[in-house]
Structure formats: structure tokens, C-alpha cells
Design a protein around this motif. Structure first.
Motif, mmCIF file in Angstrom:
data_model
loop_
_atom_site.group_PDB
_atom_site.id
_atom_site.type_symbol
_atom_site.label_atom_id
_atom_site.label_comp_id
_atom_site.label_asym_id
_atom_site.label_seq_id
_atom_site.Cartn_x
_atom_site.Cartn_y
_atom_site.Cartn_z
ATOM 1 N N ALA A 44 17.101 62.613 50.456
ATOM 2 C CA ALA A 44 16.893 62.745 49.011
ATOM 3 C C ALA A 44 15.429 62.494 48.652
ATOM 4 N N LEU A 45 14.830 61.479 49.264
ATOM 5 C CA LEU A 45 13.420 61.208 49.016
ATOM 6 C C LEU A 45 12.558 62.388 49.450
ATOM 7 N N ASN A 46 12.874 62.938 50.609
ATOM 8 C CA ASN A 46 12.106 64.083 51.104
ATOM 9 C C ASN A 46 12.225 65.283 50.172
ATOM 10 N N ALA A 47 13.439 65.552 49.693
ATOM 11 C CA ALA A 47 13.641 66.692 48.795
ATOM 12 C C ALA A 47 12.828 66.530 47.515
ATOM 13 N N ARG A 48 12.814 65.308 46.988
ATOM 14 C CA ARG A 48 12.043 65.061 45.766
ATOM 15 C C ARG A 48 10.545 65.190 46.022
ATOM 16 N N GLN A 49 10.065 64.660 47.140
ATOM 17 C CA GLN A 49 8.637 64.768 47.448
ATOM 18 C C GLN A 49 8.215 66.233 47.554
ATOM 19 N N GLU A 77 7.992 67.823 44.145
ATOM 20 C CA GLU A 77 6.804 67.406 43.407
ATOM 21 C C GLU A 77 5.553 68.095 43.947
ATOM 22 N N ILE A 78 5.467 68.218 45.266
ATOM 23 C CA ILE A 78 4.325 68.906 45.875
ATOM 24 C C ILE A 78 4.278 70.365 45.414
ATOM 25 N N ALA A 79 5.447 70.977 45.311
ATOM 26 C CA ALA A 79 5.508 72.374 44.862
ATOM 27 C C ALA A 79 4.990 72.524 43.435
ATOM 28 N N THR A 108 2.096 62.645 41.520
ATOM 29 C CA THR A 108 2.718 62.355 40.241
ATOM 30 C C THR A 108 3.214 60.911 40.217
ATOM 31 N N ARG A 109 3.595 60.442 39.025
ATOM 32 C CA ARG A 109 4.191 59.112 38.912
ATOM 33 C C ARG A 109 5.472 59.039 39.745
ATOM 34 N N ALA A 110 6.214 60.122 39.771
ATOM 35 C CA ALA A 110 7.438 60.133 40.574
ATOM 36 C C ALA A 110 7.123 59.978 42.058
ATOM 37 N N GLN A 111 6.076 60.635 42.526
ATOM 38 C CA GLN A 111 5.718 60.515 43.941
ATOM 39 C C GLN A 111 5.324 59.092 44.304
ATOM 40 N N PRO A 164 6.996 54.251 39.097
ATOM 41 C CA PRO A 164 6.999 52.984 39.844
ATOM 42 C C PRO A 164 7.489 51.802 39.024
ATOM 43 N N GLN A 165 7.392 51.905 37.675
ATOM 44 C CA GLN A 165 7.811 50.791 36.826
ATOM 45 C C GLN A 165 9.321 50.559 36.868
#
Length: 279
Positions: A109-114, A117-119, A127-130, A228-229
Motif C-alpha cells: 500500500a505504501l509503495n502504491a501511494r508513493q 504521488e511520483i506520477a 508532497t506532504r503525503a510522501q 506527517p502531522q
């Protein structure tokens, strides 16, 4: 200062019998042996785990100039080729492999999100999400909490209250802690380390049937780890049994890992996380 892991021969074998590394006893042969496991050994274990669990895991392949010659970003290589570039004789990458073996849905799941975001913004920006995803991947812990009232102590950084006055809840099953970050485990190789994880806090519903699959699904869907918050600092050394000195009440007053609340810092309510999965 960047942490430098000790040489394998310099690691005190006793650390593998202490928390949090003792939770990884199924991998004792890989962690405590005199010789490094090869990346091929890790990949063979990957095949075994995948056959037993039916989870899909990427292959562990030794990092080399030839492998990196494909020009792919580390995360993109996992997503597109199913390959985790893994350095030989390296604690950080060995522990990362063990996280994949135990928590494949979360890592996926972490990999899919990363990759998503890169895309969106390319590989040279973040990004803040990354940042949130990376902080969790490296130093994260999942904390399942039965009593939401404990958040009042936690969010006030009342470490004495959370760990000393409420000592019983850390021992009676009211709180479950899953150390997820491989960098956090790497720090545990130092027997004197003071651990502070970045905790994703969720409500505990049925401890007999609670699964981390709901959390993985929420991360993949973008419902968690967008900033991150969202992550609370958790001084793991304060948990009863996690550090030899925390049987002293004064430990919670004079140890540098117990920091006061920074002015203006606020944390998300447990309700944000508690909505994960069926009620």
C-alpha cells in the motif's frame, strides 16, 4: 546525525531477546547468525511466505550497477518490475525485507501511494503525503488503542501519566503496538538506544480478530498518511518492559526522549482513524 548501524560482529546477541527485536523471533536465524544471509536467501524465504500466505510479494534482488541501470526510481521498480533493490550485508535492507515478509499488504500500500504521488509531481519533488508515507515506512509503529481517553495524556505529552500512572494498560492487552519501521528496528541494534516511533493510532475493536488489513486498505485508498502531522511521537522506551531503566519513575522525568508538547502542535482525533473498517 545519521545513524550508522554497528557491524554484524559488534552486535550484542542479547538485543534480539529484547523488545522490539524479540517480536521478530521467527527470523532469529537471519538476525542472529554469525554470517549475513544472502539476498538469494531472503528471496527464497519470500517464495515460502508467498506460498503459505497467498500474499503477493516482490522479489529481493541484490542491488548492483546493472540493476540500477534500468533508470527506474526505487519505488517504481517495485511497482513495475516487482523487484526490491536490496544491498548485501546491510542491516537496513535486511530489516526492510523482513517487514515485507511480515506485512506485505502494508508495504504494498505504501509503495502504491508513493508511485501515485511520483506520477503527479515527478521524482524530484516530494508532497506532504510522501513525507508521511516515508516517515511511517522508516520509523513507524501502529498502535491499536482500546480506551480513547488515553489520547488526552498522549496528546499533552504527559509521558509520566501515559506510561507510569497508566502502566497496567500496556500489559493487559488494552494497547497493542506493532513496530513497522525498519529504521526503527535498526536503531534497536544499539542496546542503549532510546526509541521514538511515529505512531499511526487506530481504535481496537476485537483484539481476537483485529487485522491490519483494514489499515493497509485505508492507506492505499488515501484515507491515511496524507500529512506527517497525522503521526504521533511514541517514545517506545517508555513502554513497560521495553527499556531496563523504565522501572524507575524518574526515568520519565530525566530521559531526553520524553519531550514536551511543542506550542501549536495538534494531533488528529482518534475518530479519524477509528472509522477504518467495519464497526
Amino acid at each position: 546525525m545519521r545513524f550508522i548501524a554497528p557491524a554484524r560482529e559488534a552486535v550484542d546477541p542479547a538485543v534480539f531477546a529484547r523488545l522490539p527485536l524479540s517480536y521478530w523471533s521467527e527470523f532469529a536465524a537471519l538476525l542472529g547468525a554469525q554470517e549475513w544471509p544472502s539476498v538469494a536467501d531472503l528471496d527464497a524465504l519470500r517464495d515460502k511466505v508467498q506460498n503459505e500466505t497467498k500474499d503477493t510479494l516482490p522479489h529481493f534482488v541484490a542491488q548492483s550497477p546493472q540493476l540500477l541501470g534500468d533508470g527506474l526510481h526505487y519505488e517504481a521498480r517495485i511497482a513495475e518490475r516487482g523487484i526490491v533493490a536490496t544491498r548485501e550485508r546491510n542491516w537496513h535492507d535486511l530489516l526492510n525485507a523482513l517487514i515485507w515478509l511480515r506485512y506485505p499488504a502494508l508495504k504494498s500500500a505504501l509503495n502504491a501511494r508513493q508511485v501515485a504521488e511520483i506520477a503527479l509531481i515527478g521524482a524530484k519533488q516530494r508532497t506532504r503525503a510522501q513525507y508521511a508515507l516515508t516517515h511511517f515506512d522508516e520509523g513507524g509503529a501502529i498502535v491499536q488503542l482500546r480506551d480513547p481517553a488515553l489520547l488526552e495524556l498522549w496528546d499533552a505529552h504527559d509521558w509520566h501519566g501515559l506510561f507510569w500512572r497508566e502502566r497496567a494498560v500496556w500489559r493487559d492487552g488494552s494497547i497493542a503496538v506493532h513496530v513497522f519501521g525498519h529504521a526503527l528496528l535498526e536503531h534497536a541494534l544499539n542496546p542503549n538506544a532510546l526509541f521514538v516511533g511515529k505512531a499511526l493510532v487506530v481504535a481496537m475493536r476485537d483484539p481476537a480478530n483485529d487485522s491490519l488489513a483494514d489499515i493497509a486498505a485505508a492507506i492505499r485508498a488515501g484515507d491515511l498518511l496524507n500529512d506527517p502531522q497525522e503521526l504521533r511521537p511514541l517514545p517506545l522506551s517508555g513502554i513497560p518492559g521495553w527499556h531496563a531503566d523504565n522501572e524507575r519513575e524518574a526515568f520519565y522525568a530525566d530521559t531526553p526522549c520524553f519531550r514536551p508538547l511543542r506550542e501549536g502542535r495538534r494531533y488528529p482525533p482518534l475518530g479519524y482513524s477509528a472509522r477504518i473498517g467495519p464497526s
